[in-house]
Design a protein around this motif. Structure first.
Motif, PDB file in Angstrom:
ATOM      1  N   LYS A 125       5.275   1.617   7.433  1.00  0.00           N
ATOM      2  CA  LYS A 125       6.399   2.421   6.927  1.00  0.00           C
ATOM      3  C   LYS A 125       7.234   2.977   8.068  1.00  0.00           C
ATOM      4  N   ASP A 126       6.552   3.446   9.121  1.00  0.00           N
ATOM      5  CA  ASP A 126       7.272   4.163  10.169  1.00  0.00           C
ATOM      6  C   ASP A 126       8.011   3.236  11.124  1.00  0.00           C
ATOM      7  N   ILE A 127       7.384   2.110  11.491  1.00  0.00           N
ATOM      8  CA  ILE A 127       8.037   1.257  12.491  1.00  0.00           C
ATOM      9  C   ILE A 127       8.325  -0.144  11.963  1.00  0.00           C
ATOM     10  N   ASP A 134       0.885  -1.161   0.000  1.00  0.00           N
ATOM     11  CA  ASP A 134       0.000   0.000   0.000  1.00  0.00           C
ATOM     12  C   ASP A 134       0.924   1.212   0.000  1.00  0.00           C
ATOM     13  N   HIS A 135       0.938   1.933  -1.115  1.00  0.00           N
ATOM     14  CA  HIS A 135       1.927   2.999  -1.285  1.00  0.00           C
ATOM     15  C   HIS A 135       1.497   4.346  -0.731  1.00  0.00           C
ATOM     16  N   ALA A 188       6.810   4.674  -3.455  1.00  0.00           N
ATOM     17  CA  ALA A 188       7.037   3.338  -3.997  1.00  0.00           C
ATOM     18  C   ALA A 188       8.162   2.589  -3.306  1.00  0.00           C
ATOM     19  N   ASP A 189       9.156   3.320  -2.787  1.00  0.00           N
ATOM     20  CA  ASP A 189      10.302   2.639  -2.211  1.00  0.00           C
ATOM     21  C   ASP A 189      10.005   2.021  -0.846  1.00  0.00           C
ATOM     22  N   ASN A 190       9.012   2.511  -0.174  1.00  0.00           N
ATOM     23  CA  ASN A 190       8.790   2.052   1.192  1.00  0.00           C
ATOM     24  C   ASN A 190       7.298   1.899   1.486  1.00  0.00           C
ATOM     25  N   PRO A 191       6.681   0.870   0.904  1.00  0.00           N
ATOM     26  CA  PRO A 191       5.241   0.730   1.083  1.00  0.00           C
ATOM     27  C   PRO A 191       4.877   0.142   2.449  1.00  0.00           C
TER      28      PRO A 191
END
Ligand code: GLU
Length: 270
Positions: free
Chosen positions: A175-177, A98-99, A125-128
């Motif tokens: 994404k964050d954790i 999920d981008h 896109a790099d970190n969905p």
């Protein structure tokens, strides 16, 4: 009968009466069964967890008379294991990226169905984030998907069919954790050999998703004992509520564990 249970607080604040009730219910159940009570620190969310709250958890539980074997598993020290489980699910094709940013995911969830969701989406896109696909999970498990169930020992006792649809395509990788709650909990309950999960029935719905994850990852499903939640004088849920008195506040007032236990026994619950 083997009985291993756990109390798994997140050190995002001080423990309250609701936590004390949960910890003592699990601890007493283990004692009664001649089993084991484990403490686990669920500290994957480094944006909200604090070492001082973790220290306070140890102090407050000891004050309550709860004991546990060491070393205590701290989830922040096992992030690679949760990533490995996420990799397994990715290899099975049962998660999808999920981008959208977390903010736009929340906004999209709150906005009217469809609406301008497409416009609100921001590509990263790099970190969905990774979401569980119920559709792909159903394909992967075949007829077994509809036979998933769990045994509930306390709240509505009996065998419950697992209905992960009530939670939808939950986020498993953030994404964050990096990792989200459902995945870490399932991995750790299995690795620690937890046979009986004692926790508040506010997590009853989460069980449906966790049972599906156990099936996908080839892990055993424990027995569940979802206990009642404490209510305040107006009949509202007290458990874990922000702003309510913490266990250390009661301690500072000169109360002892015996007084807290008497309060818990007398408190209305539902
Ligand atoms: N860490 C979760 C919490 O503090 C509890 C997880 C569980 O009992 O499954 O709410």
């Amino acid at each position: 009968m083997t009985f291993i249970t756990r109390f798994a607080p997140s050190p995002t604040g001080y423990l309250h009466l609701g936590h004390a009730f949960s910890a003592l219910t699990a601890f007493d159940a283990a004692q009664a069964a001649g089993g084991e009570f484990i403490l686990r620190i669920e500290d994957i969310d480094h944006t909200r967890c604090r070492p001082s709250f973790e220290t306070a958890i140890y102090e407050d539980l000891a004050w309550l008379g709860v004991t546990w074997p060491g070393p205590v598993l701290r989830q922040s020290e096992h992030l690679a294991d949760y990533q490995a489980a996420l990799d397994d699910l990715r290899a099975m094709g049962v998660v999808y990226p999920d981008h959208r940013t977390r903010k736009t995911q929340v906004e999209a969830a709150l906005s009217a169905p469809q609406g301008d969701e497409a416009e609100a989406v921001q590509e990263t896109a790099d970190n969905p984030a990774w979401r569980l696909s119920l559709e792909a999970a159903r394909l992967h498990l075949g007829a077994g998907y509809d036979r998933l169930d769990f045994r509930e020992m306390a709240f509505r006792p009996g065998i419950h069919p697992a209905r992960p649809e009530i939670n939808g395509d939950v986020v498993l990788g953030r994404k964050d954790i990096g990792i989200a709650y459902h995945l870490a909990v399932v991995v750790d309950d299995a690795r620690q050999g937890v046979t009986d999960i004692v926790r508040g029935h506010d997590l009853f719905d989460a069980t449906h998703t966790q049972v599906l994850l156990q099936a996908l990852l080839g892990l055993a499903t424990p027995r569940y004992h979802h206990h009642a939640l404490l209510l305040d004088d107006e009949g509202r849920r007290l458990a874990k509520r922000k702003g309510s008195k913490s266990l250390r506040d009661y301690r500072a007032d000169g109360m002892g564990a015996i007084d807290v236990k008497a309060m818990l026994a007398a408190a209305p619950k539902a």
